[in-house]
Write an enzyme that holds these catalytic residues in place. Structure first.
Site, short mmCIF file in Angstrom:
data_model
loop_
_atom_site.label_atom_id
_atom_site.label_comp_id
_atom_site.label_asym_id
_atom_site.label_seq_id
_atom_site.Cartn_x
_atom_site.Cartn_y
_atom_site.Cartn_z
N LYS A 106 0.84 -1.21 0.00
CA LYS A 106 0.00 0.00 0.00
C LYS A 106 0.87 1.26 0.00
CE LYS A 106 -3.96 2.25 0.36
NZ LYS A 106 -3.68 3.59 0.83
N GLU A 113 1.03 7.04 -6.72
CA GLU A 113 -0.02 8.06 -6.90
C GLU A 113 0.59 9.46 -7.03
OE1 GLU A 113 -2.84 8.19 -3.79
OE2 GLU A 113 -3.85 6.33 -4.34
#
Length: 312
Positions: free
Chosen positions: A180, A187
């Site tokens: 994650k 991102e």
């Protein structure tokens, strides 16, 4: 299944609602009572929802093996509620399942995994992506820790992933939160590229309709996907991004990823530059005024519900 759920923030309250819609029974606790009351006021007649006033009540209100899922912010809030005095670890017993679904640092998750495993507690560190829109689309779930716990709570994970999300187990300890962390670091670079690209088109020698461009980019191009869909939403609401100030917060995962990359001698230049740009946006008004900075800030709000500074 029946589970206890701690933390009713932007992600947590929607996850609980999705689980209730899927027929699970949920006992909730939140640090402030306001969020609990808000969820109860929105409850449907067929929801199996109850609230606990203390962590001890929450744990004792569950059948063994208990399942307790935390969605608190990383760092001290998670540490105190899971491992601290009066926290979850004080009341759970051997065979119970504890899930940290927040964005904890993988090394912190590894430490908690080691500590709780010694006591016979089944611990999972789970990275949950998809932002606020995943309530409808389904959550992408990155699990690490106890494989036994992962297999046991699959009905919960299946419900959260419906209809288009998914879940995978990546290994013991902090493996899920590591995956994650890297996801969130990627991102940064992706949003920065979108902001810069659309900033170029905003200043182009042609009168380009940026909404039309963004919509076309979603039609099977290499840029199509979740973030370009959010770009369309952002531009449809404010085509010139005139309402948003480009003051971009950062939640920490990119810092952790960069630190780890340096330890592994892995180049992460794009991610590092994107992080530095965010830092500059909070210090330099000329950076905050750029289309790129305003786009990144607007995208963070669109997918994650993060607050933005409004112009004027």
């Amino acid at each position: 299944m029946k589970l206890g759920f701690i933390g009713l923030g932007r992600m947590g309250n929607r996850m609980v609602a999705k689980l209730l819609e899927e027929g699970h029974e949920v006992v909730v606790w939140n640090r402030s009572r306001e969020k609990v009351d808000e969820l109860i006021s929105q409850a449907k007649k067929d929801w199996k929802l109850s609230a606990a006033t203390e962590i001890e009540n929450l744990v004792n209100g569950l059948e063994k093996p208990r399942i307790i899922w935390s969605m608190l912010p990383a760092g001290d809030p998670t540490e105190q509620i899971i491992m601290g005095p009066g926290g979850v670890a004080e009341f759970i017993e051997k065979g119970d399942v504890v899930v940290d679904g927040g964005n904890s640092r993988f090394s912190d998750t590894q430490k908690r995994y080691d500590q709780l495993t010694q006591k016979g507690i089944l611990f999972l560190g789970i990275g949950v992506s998809g932002g606020v829109v995943a309530y409808k689309a389904g959550y992408p779930i990155m699990a690490g820790g106890s494989l036994e716990a992962y297999e046991y709570i699959k009905p919960i994970l299946d419900s959260l992933a419906k209809p288009s999300g998914g879940h995978e187990y990546f290994g013991e300890g902090g493996a899920g939160h590591f995956a994650k962390m890297v996801h969130n670091a990627i991102e940064y670079g992706y949003m920065q590229a979108i902001g810069e690209g659309f900033g170029m088109m905003d200043k182009a020698p042609y009168d380009l309709d940026l909404v039309k461009v963004a919509k076309l980019y979603t039609k099977g191009t290499l840029l199509s996907g979740f973030m370009m869909d959010r770009t369309v939403e952002v531009l449809e609401e404010d085509p010139k991004l005139e309402k948003t100030e480009g003051y971009i917060e950062a939640s920490g995962e990119a810092d952790w990823a960069i630190d780890q990359a340096k330890k592994e001698n892995v180049p992460v230049e794009n991610i590092e530059q994107a992080l530095k740009y965010r830092e500059k946006s909070r210090e330099d008004k000329s950076i905050a005024a750029t289309f790129a900075a305003r786009m990144v800030a607007a995208l963070r709000k669109a997918f994650g519900g993060h607050e933005v500074r409004k112009k004027g």
